[in-house]
Design a protein around this motif. Sequence first.
Motif, mmCIF file in Angstrom:
data_model
loop_
_atom_site.group_PDB
_atom_site.id
_atom_site.type_symbol
_atom_site.label_atom_id
_atom_site.label_comp_id
_atom_site.label_asym_id
_atom_site.label_seq_id
_atom_site.Cartn_x
_atom_site.Cartn_y
_atom_site.Cartn_z
ATOM 1 N N TYR A 128 -8.421 -18.215 -4.991
ATOM 2 C CA TYR A 128 -8.593 -16.641 -4.672
ATOM 3 C C TYR A 128 -10.132 -16.398 -4.838
ATOM 4 O O TYR A 128 -10.597 -15.449 -3.965
ATOM 5 N N TYR A 187 -5.652 -11.859 -11.418
ATOM 6 C CA TYR A 187 -5.900 -10.996 -10.422
ATOM 7 C C TYR A 187 -5.276 -11.341 -8.827
ATOM 8 O O TYR A 187 -4.861 -10.331 -8.312
ATOM 9 N N ARG A 189 -2.927 -8.644 -7.156
ATOM 10 C CA ARG A 189 -3.387 -8.131 -5.893
ATOM 11 C C ARG A 189 -2.254 -8.393 -4.989
ATOM 12 O O ARG A 189 -1.889 -7.667 -4.056
ATOM 13 N N LYS A 237 0.797 -5.774 -5.556
ATOM 14 C CA LYS A 237 0.298 -4.381 -4.982
ATOM 15 C C LYS A 237 0.447 -4.446 -3.410
ATOM 16 O O LYS A 237 0.767 -3.403 -2.978
ATOM 17 N N ASN A 238 0.248 -5.380 -2.804
ATOM 18 C CA ASN A 238 0.435 -5.606 -1.367
ATOM 19 C C ASN A 238 1.763 -6.040 -1.045
ATOM 20 O O ASN A 238 2.001 -6.471 0.152
#
Length: 440
Positions: free
Chosen positions: A74, A112, A116, A119-120
């Motif tokens: 990432y 993270y 991430r 959330k997507n």
Amino acid sequence: MFNYLFEGTIIHCPERLKLDVIENGFLHVQDSKVKYIGNIKPENIPSNTVYYKLNRYQFLIPGFIDTHIHAPQYPNVGLGYDAELLDWLKKYTFPTEVHFKNENYAKRIYTYIVSRTLKNGTTTAAYYATIHLKSTIILADIAEEKGQRSFIGFNNITDCAPPELLQESNDVSIEETEKFIQTILDKNNKLVQPIVTPRSALRCNEDLLKRLGDLAEKYQLNIQTHISENKKEVEAALEAYPGYKNFADIFDRNNLLTKKTVLGHGIHLDENEKRTILERGSSIAHCPNSNVCLHSGFCDVRDLLNRGINVGLGTDISGGCNPTILDAIRLSLITSNGVSFSKPEEDNYKPINYVEAFYLGTLGGAEALRIDDRVGNFNVGKEFDALLIDLNSKDSPIDLDLKCEDDFTTKELFQKFIYLGDDHNIDKVFVAGRCVVEDR
Ligand code: GUN
Ligand code: FE
């Protein structure tokens, strides 16, 4: 256990490559599973059921499935695309992965990436981690805590990488893999599973591959690895494995091509390899963003689908520069158009369309990971992995008041989301009924 009743538009693929858009529909979730989907209002709803009435610009879709993502890469997203695969691994990727010996760093980065992707709308992810046992368990802990359905891959690497990234021997590699498998299985968390992960043919050796095939069989586990991503890699793999017919044969003869195998990329496969993959029931993780960023080539997904091979989508972070499956859906469409440009007109080649791309990002991924008995769509009995989409949300990238007379149809609104939407439009994310992301 969670109980919901949704009233409004529900969109999903009830079967391979088919889209259902149910307007004025009902979706009843009882004990975290789909109890009813259809147009008749269900009766005898338990009183502890949470009711959602959706407006015209809201709809429910199944959660996205990322079938190929490297969690420790990432930090490199957006960097290093001047190189092709083999140099990119050496120059950017392996030096980053070395840092995952540090468990605090692993915790920071893994927090993270799980946040991430959730959330997507990634409700299921098949992660590659690194060769570091404790850090890989940390990734599983974070996925468990945040509620993401996930396959966690402890990497096996004994060859062709910096010394700090090599397991000492095949014995150590296998011993630690088994320890990892048992640790994750002992969690007894139905959302978080181990996945056997020989990093690639070039990073392992024949004996290791064989023993990993045996381990997968012993525990009946999923398997993930890379295949035929880059032409130079294919040449190098065939040199490293003399006596094998082709790239697929390397995995096949070591018991690594099973129904539960997901092969990343598969761009340069020949006829024989495709036939073998189909016969074994293995699947391809199509990673269109990565395939362009790393100059690997265009994968002909239409051909794979026509042959009946299972295909899911992968972000391949950080080979790909975008951690979202919405992006993978879009780039699968663009890639397929790209493939079509090189086909002679008489072939009448049809690039994939938005329905097929949406299938790849949902049910296709579930079929590839062999969890389509549980997720991938809203068929009755499935666990409720879902996204509540709102095109009218605050800071939405989609303008809606654009028509002169009538309004956009529901199918048009869905296409707007596919082509233009982002995480602002993902209001809620549910995994196995639990709401793991709430409206911001
Ligand atoms: N082949 C072996 N390792 C990797 C990796 O980390 N990313 C990609 N895209 N291909 C690989
Ligand atoms: Fe990869």
